[in-house]
Scaffold this motif. Structure first.
Motif, short mmCIF file in Angstrom:
data_model
loop_
_atom_site.label_atom_id
_atom_site.label_comp_id
_atom_site.label_asym_id
_atom_site.label_seq_id
_atom_site.Cartn_x
_atom_site.Cartn_y
_atom_site.Cartn_z
N ILE A 133 0.84 -1.21 0.00
CA ILE A 133 0.00 0.00 0.00
C ILE A 133 0.87 1.25 0.00
O ILE A 133 0.62 2.21 -0.74
CB ILE A 133 -0.94 0.00 1.23
N GLY A 134 1.93 1.22 0.81
CA GLY A 134 2.83 2.37 0.87
C GLY A 134 3.53 2.61 -0.46
O GLY A 134 3.65 3.75 -0.91
N PHE A 135 3.97 1.52 -1.10
CA PHE A 135 4.65 1.66 -2.39
C PHE A 135 3.70 2.22 -3.45
O PHE A 135 4.08 3.10 -4.24
CB PHE A 135 5.19 0.31 -2.84
N SER A 136 2.47 1.71 -3.49
CA SER A 136 1.52 2.17 -4.50
C SER A 136 1.16 3.63 -4.30
O SER A 136 1.05 4.40 -5.26
CB SER A 136 0.25 1.30 -4.48
N LEU A 137 0.98 4.03 -3.04
CA LEU A 137 0.70 5.45 -2.76
C LEU A 137 1.88 6.33 -3.16
O LEU A 137 1.71 7.42 -3.69
CB LEU A 137 0.38 5.64 -1.28
N LEU A 138 3.08 5.82 -2.92
CA LEU A 138 4.29 6.56 -3.29
C LEU A 138 4.37 6.70 -4.81
O LEU A 138 4.68 7.78 -5.33
CB LEU A 138 5.52 5.83 -2.76
N GLY A 139 4.10 5.61 -5.51
CA GLY A 139 4.17 5.65 -6.96
C GLY A 139 3.16 6.59 -7.58
O GLY A 139 3.45 7.28 -8.56
N ILE A 140 1.96 6.63 -7.01
CA ILE A 140 0.92 7.50 -7.53
C ILE A 140 1.18 8.96 -7.19
O ILE A 140 0.88 9.87 -7.96
CB ILE A 140 -0.47 7.06 -6.99
N SER A 141 1.76 9.20 -6.03
CA SER A 141 1.89 10.56 -5.50
C SER A 141 3.11 11.31 -6.01
O SER A 141 3.07 12.53 -6.19
CB SER A 141 1.94 10.52 -3.96
N ILE A 142 4.22 10.60 -6.23
CA ILE A 142 5.46 11.29 -6.63
C ILE A 142 5.34 11.80 -8.06
O ILE A 142 5.04 11.03 -8.97
CB ILE A 142 6.67 10.33 -6.53
N PHE A 145 8.24 14.11 -13.07
CA PHE A 145 9.38 14.96 -13.41
C PHE A 145 10.37 15.03 -12.25
O PHE A 145 11.58 15.08 -12.46
CB PHE A 145 8.91 16.37 -13.79
N TRP A 146 9.85 15.00 -11.00
CA TRP A 146 10.74 15.05 -9.83
C TRP A 146 11.52 13.74 -9.71
O TRP A 146 12.73 13.75 -9.46
CB TRP A 146 9.92 15.30 -8.57
N LEU A 147 10.83 12.62 -9.89
CA LEU A 147 11.50 11.32 -9.82
C LEU A 147 12.56 11.19 -10.91
O LEU A 147 13.64 10.65 -10.67
CB LEU A 147 10.46 10.20 -9.95
N SER A 148 12.26 11.69 -12.10
CA SER A 148 13.23 11.60 -13.19
C SER A 148 14.49 12.38 -12.86
O SER A 148 15.61 11.92 -13.15
CB SER A 148 12.61 12.12 -14.49
N LEU A 188 8.60 6.15 -15.50
CA LEU A 188 7.19 5.95 -15.86
C LEU A 188 6.62 4.69 -15.22
O LEU A 188 5.45 4.66 -14.84
CB LEU A 188 7.05 5.88 -17.38
N ALA A 189 7.44 3.65 -15.10
CA ALA A 189 6.97 2.39 -14.54
C ALA A 189 6.60 2.52 -13.06
O ALA A 189 5.74 1.79 -12.57
CB ALA A 189 8.04 1.31 -14.71
N PHE A 190 7.24 3.45 -12.37
CA PHE A 190 6.97 3.62 -10.95
C PHE A 190 5.50 3.98 -10.71
O PHE A 190 4.84 3.43 -9.83
CB PHE A 190 7.90 4.70 -10.38
N MET A 191 5.00 4.92 -11.51
CA MET A 191 3.59 5.29 -11.38
C MET A 191 2.68 4.17 -11.86
O MET A 191 1.65 3.88 -11.24
CB MET A 191 3.31 6.55 -12.18
N GLN A 192 3.05 3.53 -12.99
CA GLN A 192 2.24 2.42 -13.50
C GLN A 192 2.13 1.31 -12.47
O GLN A 192 1.06 0.74 -12.25
CB GLN A 192 2.88 1.86 -14.78
N ALA A 193 3.27 0.99 -11.82
CA ALA A 193 3.28 -0.09 -10.83
C ALA A 193 2.37 0.24 -9.66
O ALA A 193 1.68 -0.65 -9.13
CB ALA A 193 4.71 -0.33 -10.34
#
Length: 314
Positions: A133-142, A145-148, A188-193
Motif C-alpha cells: 500500500i505504501g509503495f503504490s501510494l508513493l508511486g501515484i503521488s510522486i 518529473f521530480w522522480l526523473s 514511468l513504470a513507478f507510477m504504472q506499478a
C-alpha cells in the motif's frame, strides 16, 4: 462479436471528426501568430502577407477547416510550418522512440505492480500488505518529473552508470540502446506499478472472499494454484482495464519525460510544436493521441470476452 466490432469501428468515425473539430479550432484560436514565429519580429508586413497566402492562413477559418478535414481523411496532415516536411512522415518517425519507452515502462510496471498486488492480497493486513500500500501510494503521488531528476542525479551524474539524456535505436547501437531507455522507463513504470498494484490488490481481495475459493481450499488445492489459477485469473477484468488505460497514456506520448530526457518521441515533438506554434503538427499529435485511446479501449473491451467467456457482445 463481429457485429460488435463493426459497430465500434463505425463509432470511431464520428469520434475522430469531433476530436478533429476541437483540435482545429483550439489550435487556430490560440494566441500568437505562427507566421510571426517563422519570420521573426523584424519581418515586414508584405512578407507576413505573402507567407500567410502560401500557408493558406489568409482564408476564412471555416473554409480552412473543411479543406484540412478533407486532407486528413486522405491521410494528409499537411506540412510542418517549422520543419517544412510532411507531418505524417515526421509523426511516423517519432512514434518508434515513444513506442519503445511505452513497451519497457509497461513491462517494468507490470512486473512490479502485479507482484506487489498479489503479495499484498495474499498477506492481507500483514506487513507485506502495508508495504505494498505504501509503495503504490508513493508511486501515484510522486511527480514523474521530480522522480526523473532524482534518478538522473543518482545514476547518471553521481554514479555515471547511465546517460543523462538522449536516445539511440537498436539498429544503431544494438543492445546499447537499453542504456538510454532504462531511466525514462523506470520513471514511468513507478507510477504504472502503483496503479496496477492497488487495482490488483483490490480485485484479488474481492475474489478471495468468493465461495468457489473456499471450495477450492476445502478440496486441498495448493495455495499457489488457488491464488494464480483461480483468484488472479478471475480478477483480471479490472486489472486489464487499468493496464490498457496506462498503455494508452504511454503510447499517446509521455510529454514531460520525453522532454526531460530529450527523447525524440511524439511527446517531445508535440511540446516543440506548441512552443513554435506549428499548428499542423499540434493537430496531428492530438488526433494521434485520440486514435490511440480509441483503439486500445476497443482492444481492452474485446479482451474481456477472452478472459471471461460468459461475457457476450451485442
Amino acid at each position: 462479436m463481429r457485429n460488435y466490432i463493426i459497430k465500434r469501428i463505425l463509432l470511431i468515425i464520428p469520434v475522430i471528426i469531433i476530436v478533429a473539430l476541437i483540435a482545429f479550432f483550439i489550435t487556430n484560436l490560440m494566441p500568437g501568430d505562427p507566421v510571426r514565429v517563422i519570420l521573426g519580429d523584424f519581418a515586414t508586413e508584405q512578407q507576413v502577407i505573402r507567407l500567410e497566402q502560401e500557408l493558406g492562413l489568409d482564408q476564412p477559418l471555416i473554409i480552412r477547416f473543411f479543406n484540412w478535414l478533407s486532407s486528413i481523411v486522405r491521410g494528409d496532415f499537411g506540412n510542418s510550418i517549422y520543419l517544412d516536411a510532411p507531418v505524417s512522415e515526421i509523426l511516423f518517425n517519432r512514434i518508434k522512440p515513444t513506442f519503445m519507452i511505452a513497451i519497457f515502462s509497461q513491462l517494468f510496471g507490470l512486473i512490479m505492480g502485479l507482484t506487489l498486488g498479489i503479495i499484498a492480497a495474499v498477506n492481507h493486513k500483514k506487513i507485506l500488505d502495508q508495504f505494498s500500500i505504501g509503495f503504490s501510494l508513493l508511486g501515484i503521488s510522486i511527480p514523474s518529473f521530480w522522480l526523473s531528476l532524482i534518478l538522473i542525479y543518482l545514476f547518471a551524474v553521481r554514479l555515471q552508470w547511465l546517460p543523462v539524456s538522449g536516445y539511440s535505436s537498436f539498429s544503431e547501437v544494438g543492445l546499447g540502446a537499453l542504456r538510454y531507455l532504462i531511466l525514462p522507463s523506470i520513471t514511468l513504470a513507478f507510477m504504472q506499478a502503483g496503479l496496477i498494484a492497488r487495482m490488483t490488490r483490490s480485485a484479488m481481495l474481492d475474489t478471495l472472499k468468493k465461495d468457489y475459493i473456499r471450495t477450492a481450499r476445502s478440496k486441498g488445492l495448493s495455495a499457489k494454484a488457488i491464488v494464480l489459477k483461480h483468484a488472479f485469473r478471475n480478477s483480471l477484468l479490472p486489472i486489464i482495464t487499468v493496464i490498457g488505460h496506462n498503455f494508452a497514456v504511454l503510447l499517446g506520448g509521455t510529454w514531460i519525460i520525453e522532454t526531460i530526457f530529450v527523447i525524440p518521441g511524439t511527446g517531445f515533438l508535440a511540446i516543440n510544436a506548441i512552443m513554435r506554434r506549428d499548428i499542423p503538427v499540434i493537430q496531428a499529435c492530438i488526433i494521434f493521441v485520440a486514435f490511440i485511446y480509441i483503439i486500445l479501449n476497443l482492444l481492452v473491451d474485446l479482451s474481456y470476452g477472452l478472459i471471461n467467456p460468459k461475457i457476450k457482445y451485442n
